[in-house]
Scaffold this active site. Structure first.
Site, PDB file in Angstrom:
ATOM      1  CG  ASP A  52      -2.125  -0.884   1.057  1.00 11.49           C
ATOM      2  OD1 ASP A  52      -2.333  -1.400  -0.053  1.00 11.49           O
ATOM      3  OD2 ASP A  52      -2.862  -1.056   2.049  1.00 11.49           O
ATOM      4  CE  LYS A  74      -8.895   1.171  -2.556  1.00  7.16           C
ATOM      5  NZ  LYS A  74      -9.352   1.262  -3.956  1.00  7.16           N
ATOM      6  CG  MET A 187      -8.421   7.093   5.644  1.00 12.81           C
ATOM      7  SD  MET A 187      -9.072   5.587   4.854  1.00 12.81           S
ATOM      8  CE  MET A 187      -9.862   4.772   6.259  1.00 12.81           C
TER       9      MET A 187
END
Length: 264
Positions: A52, A74, A187
């Site tokens: 990642d 991502k 996030m």
């Protein structure tokens, strides 16, 4: 027993990392010191790593020199691999006889879609194993000297994501506000204004302490302290950027008590 002997013991007692298998592993928040010994051992055995965006180069450098590296990052608002493509890559590599290490920042089962990937591997008949990692929230709070729980201040803590704040897929921030317990938001930096507004609408005091912990355990690590009503402006003013965690609640000011020279 020294570290080398310990790693050898772990390696000997672990299930064999066989061709055609996928191990889903947590790489921690960034710095290699937060790797578990089990994940460090897996890095020395794999021949294909699917990693990642939050996996640091220092962690990848611990892999065997012949390991293939497949980036599958991502990141919100940036060109990213789709989840279907990532899963297809894992299956393809495993079926080609690779020992595949799926390396995720933090822990694979804490907002890492590890559950989705493990389910897809099981359905495809690919043997898989889960190697836990230190989730970034725990490391971030400890690094910032903010206790996740503390007697007399917090009885529980909520981990949540903030990227969907204000949308139809959002959770009930009003209900979280009424709990009166600390919240750690993954996030959520882009939506920090909306999150603050929803929490205050739900009854959380505008003066509630907030910390924003950016790029934990990396050279870019920074800490911002503010109040719920001012945190959005402070984030913009101080140019904070992802990856960052938002900590909301009365555990935040405990940091002063736990930091030498900061009690007054």
């Amino acid at each position: 027993m020294n570290l080398i002997d310990t790693l050898a013991t772990i390696s000997a007692s672990d299930p064999a990392f066989e061709p055609g298998h996928v191990w889903l592993a947590g790489a921690g928040p960034g710095h290699p010191r937060y790797l578990t010994l089990e994940v460090a051992d897996a890095l020395s055995k794999t021949d294909s790593i699917v990693y990642d965006a939050l996996v640091s180069p220092e962690v990848l450098a611990l892999a065997t020199g012949s390991a293939e590296l497949h980036f599958a990052g991502k990141r919100g608002g940036k060109p990213s691999e789709t989840q279907d493509n990532i899963t297809s890559t894992l299956i393809r590599l495993a079926r080609s006889g690779k020992k595949v290490l799926r390396l995720k920042g933090g822990d694979p089962f804490i907002f890492g879609r590890g559950g989705e990937e493990a389910e897809a591997l099981v359905q495809a008949g690919i043997p898989c194993r889960i190697l836990p990692g230190m989730t970034s929230a725990i490391a971030a709070l400890a690094s910032a000297r903010i206790p996740a729980t503390m007697r007399g201040i917090s009885r529980s803590i909520t981990f949540t994501t903030g990227h969907a704040a204000g949308s139809e897929d959002d959770l009930d921030w009003h209900a979280l506000a009424r709990l009166g317990e600390p919240i750690v938001v993954y996030m959520g930096l882009k939506m920090i204004g909306e999150i603050s507004r929803l929490l205050m609408e739900g009854g959380m005091a505008a003066q509630t302490p907030v910390a924003v912990l950016m790029a934990v355990s990396t050279p870019d690590e920074r800490i911002l302290l503010a109040k719920l009503e001012t945190v959005e402006a402070e984030v913009r003013r101080q140019d904070f950027a992802a990856p960052a965690l938002i900590v909301i609640g009365d555990i935040v000011p405990v940091r002063k008590l736990l930091t030498p020279g900061q009690r007054s």
